[in-house]
Design an enzyme around this catalytic site. Structure first.
Site, short mmCIF file in Angstrom:
data_model
loop_
_atom_site.label_atom_id
_atom_site.label_comp_id
_atom_site.label_asym_id
_atom_site.label_seq_id
_atom_site.Cartn_x
_atom_site.Cartn_y
_atom_site.Cartn_z
N GLU A 1 0.83 -1.20 0.00
CA GLU A 1 0.00 0.00 0.00
C GLU A 1 0.86 1.26 0.00
O GLU A 1 0.56 2.24 -0.68
CB GLU A 1 -0.93 -0.01 1.22
CG GLU A 1 -1.99 -1.10 1.16
CD GLU A 1 -2.74 -1.23 2.47
OE1 GLU A 1 -2.63 -0.34 3.31
OE2 GLU A 1 -3.44 -2.25 2.64
N GLY B 1 13.79 -5.77 -0.81
CA GLY B 1 14.00 -4.61 -1.67
C GLY B 1 14.74 -4.87 -2.96
O GLY B 1 15.14 -3.92 -3.64
N ASN C 1 0.62 -8.64 -5.90
CA ASN C 1 0.55 -7.57 -6.89
C ASN C 1 1.19 -7.94 -8.22
O ASN C 1 2.42 -7.98 -8.32
CB ASN C 1 1.24 -6.33 -6.29
CG ASN C 1 1.16 -5.13 -7.18
OD1 ASN C 1 0.59 -5.18 -8.26
ND2 ASN C 1 1.74 -4.03 -6.74
N PRO C 2 0.39 -8.17 -9.28
CA PRO C 2 0.99 -8.52 -10.57
C PRO C 2 1.51 -7.31 -11.34
O PRO C 2 2.24 -7.46 -12.32
CB PRO C 2 -0.19 -9.16 -11.34
CG PRO C 2 -1.39 -8.47 -10.78
CD PRO C 2 -1.08 -8.21 -9.32
#
Length: 427
Positions: A66, A313, A338-339
């Site tokens: 988010e 990361g 999340n694609p």
């Protein structure tokens, strides 16, 4: 509207629970390497200054996904609001670490204060936001009402609640109305969620369908020096990636990889578990499967039959090494991941069937040829094998992924403009 009983009960409970929550959360943040000074942001003590004489727009997001999803939106709003300062709050150490290197101009990050009177009073007194934007499903009662009481204009973007959460809120219509009336604009991810928010007694004239803003986030960061080293280490070996895998999924991925090695003996799997702290556990699974490995947390570059990417990361780096990415959280009942981040890199997305959190997205991507749902590990192996053997199909799939992303970035300006208007910010 007077405060309903449930709200008043939560205020009272939060005051009792605050000392315990402070102790537990501070301890957790300290274990994650957060300084004592920054840990005190949770009780409302700011560690960054608020610029005087400029408007401040506050974005609150809970998780890593988010938090990262709003960066492109903030950057675009910053173009329209060249004098504004932006504050991003989130709750996790991992989100703070990732945001630190990716903040847009004139932006700062703080840990979100507890939903209790003292922390919120200190937080709001220091930051004095002119506008506040809440992302996805962050409905903290006191945070919403106390921010509203300051006169700040408020919006919710990417609104998404589970069916269970919405059903629970519908049982308490007065409380739901009391909390949702604070928003000047509620942009949902889809039509179903827009109707759901109205059913929860959000003001119907302020609810509208937006788009999933995770699709508008820029590409994940890539360390070019590390990318050069990784490519050199791999040479001409074919590569596929399995990322954001959860407990119980790695076994299926590793079984698929063993099948693939029968026809592609030099194939390398880059395996990036969702939670890097599971690295040793996943390493043991790899070894138990009889596969050779190298491990990123030891400083290794891709090598062996499996490369364990157990760091935080660096997903953008691994996505840049392959045209084929399997996204975890989808072979188990987790809801998918999340694609958009994969498509941003120009890679083709494979996913298991459990993608409740991204149902519409995967439907659209499959229609365009940018993604494919696989049933299980055996189906995954068959699909990866097909893509490795057919260069034309693989190229076509990657082109479709890039086209999917390009078709959505034009919407970013429209969302930014709409927010600026609803929040009564002056360009």
């Amino acid at each position: 509207m007077s405060a309903p009983f449930l709200y008043r009960a939560w205020v009272a409970a939060s005051m009792v629970l605050l000392p315990f929550a402070t102790f537990i959360e501070t301890k957790k943040l300290r274990r994650a390497g957060v300084t004592v000074l920054r840990a005190h942001e949770k009780i409302g003590h700011a560690t960054e200054p608020r610029e005087e004489g400029v408007p401040l727009v506050w974005f609150h997001a809970a998780s890593v996904g988010e938090s990262l999803s709003v960066l492109a939106l903030i950057a675009r709003m910053g173009v329209h609001l060249p004098n504004a300062q932006f504050l991003i709050t989130s709750g996790t150490p991992s989100s703070a670490k990732l945001l630190a290197s990716r903040l847009p101009p004139r932006s700062v990050h703080q840990f979100a204060p507890f939903d209790a009177p003292g922390p919120l009073r200190r937080f709001l007194k220091h930051w004095r936001p002119d506008a506040a934007v809440f992302v996805e499903s962050e409905i903290w009662p006191q945070m919403l009402r106390r921010t509203y009481a300051t006169g700040a204009k408020m919006a919710m973007v990417n609104a998404r609640l589970s069916d269970r959460s919405m059903a629970r809120w519908r049982k308490y219509p007065k409380s739901a109305r009391y909390l949702l009336e604070v928003f000047s604009l509620i942009l949902t991810q889809n039509d179903k969620m827009a109707q759901g928010m109205v059913d929860m007694h959000a003001p119907a004239d302020r609810v509208a369908r937006g788009i999933n803003i995770k699709s508008m986030a820029g590409p994940l960061p890539v360390d070019e020096d590390a990318l050069f080293e990784a490519r050199a280490a791999l040479g001409h070996r074919p590569v596929w990636v399995a990322s954001s895998t959860h407990e119980g999924e790695e076994q299926a991925v590793l079984a698929a990889h063993k099948t693939l090695l029968e026809t592609h003996p030099d194939l390398c799997l880059i395996l990036a578990p969702r939670h890097p702290e599971r690295g040793t556990e996943v390493m043991n699974l790899i070894a138990g499967a009889g596969l050779s490995l190298t491990r990123r947390s030891r400083g290794d570059m891709p090598g062996g039959q499996v490369f364990l990417a157990d760091t935080l990361g660096e997903l953008g780096l691994w996505y840049d090494l392959s045209d084929i990415v399997f996204l975890g959280g989808s072979l188990k009942l987790i809801g998918g991941h999340n694609p958009f981040e994969v498509a941003q890199s120009g890679a083709y997305v494979l996913s298991g069937p459990h993608v409740a959190a991204f149902t519409e997205t995967y439907g659209e991507m499959e229609t365009l040829g940018a993604a494919r749902i696989v049933a299980d590990g055996a189906d995954l192996a068959a699909r990866v094998n097909h893509l490795l053997r057919n260069d034309a199909d693989r190229t076509k799939a990657c082109t479709a992924a890039r086209d999917f992303i390009e078709g959505r970035t034009d919407m970013l300006d429209g969302i930014a403009t709409r927010l600026i208007s609803a929040l009564e910010l002056t360009p």
